[in-house]
Design an enzyme around this catalytic site. Sequence first.
Site, PDB file in Angstrom:
ATOM      1  N   GLU A 127     127.311  71.290 -32.635  1.00  0.00           N
ATOM      2  CA  GLU A 127     128.210  70.360 -31.933  1.00  0.00           C
ATOM      3  C   GLU A 127     129.194  71.045 -30.984  1.00  0.00           C
ATOM      4  OE1 GLU A 127     129.896  67.989 -35.097  1.00  0.00           O
ATOM      5  OE2 GLU A 127     127.936  67.253 -35.716  1.00  0.00           O
ATOM      6  N   ASN A 169     122.243  72.724 -32.759  1.00  0.00           N
ATOM      7  CA  ASN A 169     122.173  71.371 -33.339  1.00  0.00           C
ATOM      8  C   ASN A 169     123.314  70.511 -32.805  1.00  0.00           C
ATOM      9  OD1 ASN A 169     120.932  69.671 -35.468  1.00  0.00           O
ATOM     10  ND2 ASN A 169     122.913  69.837 -36.509  1.00  0.00           N
ATOM     11  N   HIS A 206     121.844  60.482 -34.935  1.00  0.00           N
ATOM     12  CA  HIS A 206     122.623  59.433 -35.611  1.00  0.00           C
ATOM     13  C   HIS A 206     122.687  58.249 -34.642  1.00  0.00           C
ATOM     14  CE1 HIS A 206     123.913  62.016 -38.883  1.00  0.00           C
ATOM     15  NE2 HIS A 206     124.244  62.944 -38.004  1.00  0.00           N
ATOM     16  N   GLU A 235     119.150  65.039 -38.520  1.00  0.00           N
ATOM     17  CA  GLU A 235     120.104  64.247 -39.314  1.00  0.00           C
ATOM     18  C   GLU A 235     119.890  62.755 -39.084  1.00  0.00           C
ATOM     19  OE1 GLU A 235     124.164  65.592 -38.703  1.00  0.00           O
ATOM     20  OE2 GLU A 235     123.560  67.690 -38.598  1.00  0.00           O
ATOM     21  N   ASP A 237     119.675  58.988 -38.984  1.00  0.00           N
ATOM     22  CA  ASP A 237     120.006  57.711 -39.627  1.00  0.00           C
ATOM     23  C   ASP A 237     120.175  56.668 -38.532  1.00  0.00           C
ATOM     24  OD1 ASP A 237     122.668  58.429 -38.802  1.00  0.00           O
ATOM     25  OD2 ASP A 237     123.158  59.118 -40.817  1.00  0.00           O
TER      26      ASP A 237
HETATM   27  O1  G3I Z   1     134.594  67.129 -51.713  1.00  0.00           O
HETATM   28  C1  G3I Z   1     135.760  66.369 -51.423  1.00  0.00           C
HETATM   29  C2  G3I Z   1     136.294  65.742 -52.665  1.00  0.00           C
HETATM   30  O2  G3I Z   1     136.704  66.741 -53.553  1.00  0.00           O
HETATM   31  C3  G3I Z   1     137.440  64.812 -52.296  1.00  0.00           C
HETATM   32  O3  G3I Z   1     137.879  64.145 -53.441  1.00  0.00           O
HETATM   33  C4  G3I Z   1     137.009  63.799 -51.261  1.00  0.00           C
HETATM   34  C5  G3I Z   1     138.151  62.920 -50.804  1.00  0.00           C
HETATM   35  O4  G3I Z   1     138.048  62.583 -49.444  1.00  0.00           O
HETATM   36  O5  G3I Z   1     136.515  64.487 -50.139  1.00  0.00           O
HETATM   37  C6  G3I Z   1     135.388  65.289 -50.429  1.00  0.00           C
HETATM   38  O6  G3I Z   1     134.975  65.934 -49.271  1.00  0.00           O
HETATM   39  C7  G3I Z   1     134.294  65.117 -48.339  1.00  0.00           C
HETATM   40  C8  G3I Z   1     132.893  65.656 -48.161  1.00  0.00           C
HETATM   41  O7  G3I Z   1     132.233  64.950 -47.142  1.00  0.00           O
HETATM   42  C9  G3I Z   1     132.049  65.564 -49.429  1.00  0.00           C
HETATM   43  O8  G3I Z   1     131.866  64.227 -49.785  1.00  0.00           O
HETATM   44  C10 G3I Z   1     135.045  65.172 -47.025  1.00  0.00           C
HETATM   45  O9  G3I Z   1     136.317  64.532 -47.178  1.00  0.00           O
HETATM   46  C11 G3I Z   1     134.257  64.511 -45.936  1.00  0.00           C
HETATM   47  O10 G3I Z   1     134.907  64.750 -44.696  1.00  0.00           O
HETATM   48  C12 G3I Z   1     132.855  65.104 -45.883  1.00  0.00           C
HETATM   49  O11 G3I Z   1     132.139  64.395 -44.894  1.00  0.00           O
HETATM   50  C13 G3I Z   1     130.988  65.052 -44.418  1.00  0.00           C
HETATM   51  C14 G3I Z   1     131.092  65.246 -42.913  1.00  0.00           C
HETATM   52  O12 G3I Z   1     129.893  65.822 -42.421  1.00  0.00           O
HETATM   53  C15 G3I Z   1     132.275  66.133 -42.551  1.00  0.00           C
HETATM   54  O13 G3I Z   1     132.213  66.564 -41.250  1.00  0.00           O
HETATM   55  C16 G3I Z   1     129.772  64.206 -44.759  1.00  0.00           C
HETATM   56  O14 G3I Z   1     129.575  64.197 -46.181  1.00  0.00           O
HETATM   57  C17 G3I Z   1     128.519  64.760 -44.087  1.00  0.00           C
HETATM   58  O15 G3I Z   1     127.469  63.836 -44.229  1.00  0.00           O
HETATM   59  C18 G3I Z   1     128.801  64.956 -42.596  1.00  0.00           C
HETATM   60  O16 G3I Z   1     127.647  65.511 -42.017  1.00  0.00           O
HETATM   61  C19 G3I Z   1     127.716  65.742 -40.601  1.00  0.00           C
HETATM   62  C20 G3I Z   1     126.909  66.989 -40.293  1.00  0.00           C
HETATM   63  O17 G3I Z   1     127.362  68.063 -41.088  1.00  0.00           O
HETATM   64  C21 G3I Z   1     126.995  67.338 -38.814  1.00  0.00           C
HETATM   65  N1  G3I Z   1     126.607  66.214 -37.992  1.00  0.00           N
HETATM   66  C22 G3I Z   1     127.286  64.944 -38.274  1.00  0.00           C
HETATM   67  C23 G3I Z   1     127.154  64.583 -39.750  1.00  0.00           C
HETATM   68  C24 G3I Z   1     127.796  63.230 -40.049  1.00  0.00           C
HETATM   69  O18 G3I Z   1     129.168  63.251 -39.813  1.00  0.00           O
END
Ligand code: G3I
Length: 303
Positions: A127, A169, A206, A235, A237
């Site tokens: 990104e 990516n 996405h 990725e 969806d």
């Molecule tokens: O692990 C913590 C947890 O301990 C806490 O209680 C909770 C409260 O908010 O947060 C948890 O962390 C979250 C994590 O996902 C695991 O669930 C983060 O806040 C959250 O920001 C994170 O989001 C991820 C996101 O990337 C962050 O940038 C998504 O799961 C993940 O699907 C998403 O994936 C990205 C790719 O890496 C790059 N391309 C876009 C894609 C979608 O956004």
Amino acid sequence: ESTLAAAAQQSGRYFGTAIAAGKLGDQAYTTIANREFDMITAENEMKIDATEPNRGQFNFSAGDRIYNWAVQNGKRVRGHTLAWHNQQPGWMQSLSGGNLRQAMIDHINGVMGHYRGKIYAWDVVNEAYADGNSGGRRDSNLQRTGNDWIEVAFRTARAADPSAKLCYNDYNIDNWSWAKTQGVYNMVRDFKQRGVPIDCVGLQSHFNSNSPYNSNYRTTIQSFAALGVDVQITELDIQGGSATTYANVVNDCLAVPRCTGVTVWGVRDTDSWLGSGASALLFDGNGNKKAAYNSVLNALNNA
Ligand code: G3I
């Protein structure tokens, strides 16, 4: 064939999913994931904040749980991701200039060294291009270390693990008419001309109402492939879960020999980063196959 992985294998491709380490104890989840998919991406566990929470102190516990689950079940692994403006640990966010550049290099060496010889392809840089119409780079602490940060990341990555394919990516680079797509295309063309090591481009894909699937997607895949790189859908969806759109995406990949595989960004709608209301994946919250699943399976079987 009756599973996505087996159907994709008929044309030498893979069909993957993103896996969350925290769900490996959920048997409904692992049953579907193990049955249907043969390429695994860690949804968060191999990112910078997860793997290097303190500078120079690496933690691979969650990443290794996913890696080991995948390999024990006969699957390959995509690495995600080494250099990114997002999900940087606090210590990295506070760095700049030469310090940050060195930290990026050290991070790539540390993570790729740990997984050396074990990863199908790494999303080396994620990104890095700006949204909107500029076609230029995204402003970030990494970009402010100098415009050459992307090629430095790729050269570092090639030396750290020569057996991994090295990918760029991004999202919103699937529509061929968009400036962001052209910006990334020009970078990849330049890298190939100058011998900067790059093997693949990941189209995150996405899709939603603001960035919908466009029928020029196949042109995008063909155009990148013609530069001499593999293309992977990394990725996928689709908000609303249109079966027709899912089939179009898969058929566009199948039409291009160098499009080597498709990964969906989660198993069930309830596992999606978009929330279950988006209905964006191939299985519903109860693990039932959706219409989109059947259209994808048919497309793969008819290739
Ligand atoms: O692990 C913590 C947890 O301990 C806490 O209680 C909770 C409260 O908010 O947060 C948890 O962390 C979250 C994590 O996902 C695991 O669930 C983060 O806040 C959250 O920001 C994170 O989001 C991820 C996101 O990337 C962050 O940038 C998504 O799961 C993940 O699907 C998403 O994936 C990205 C790719 O890496 C790059 N391309 C876009 C894609 C979608 O956004």
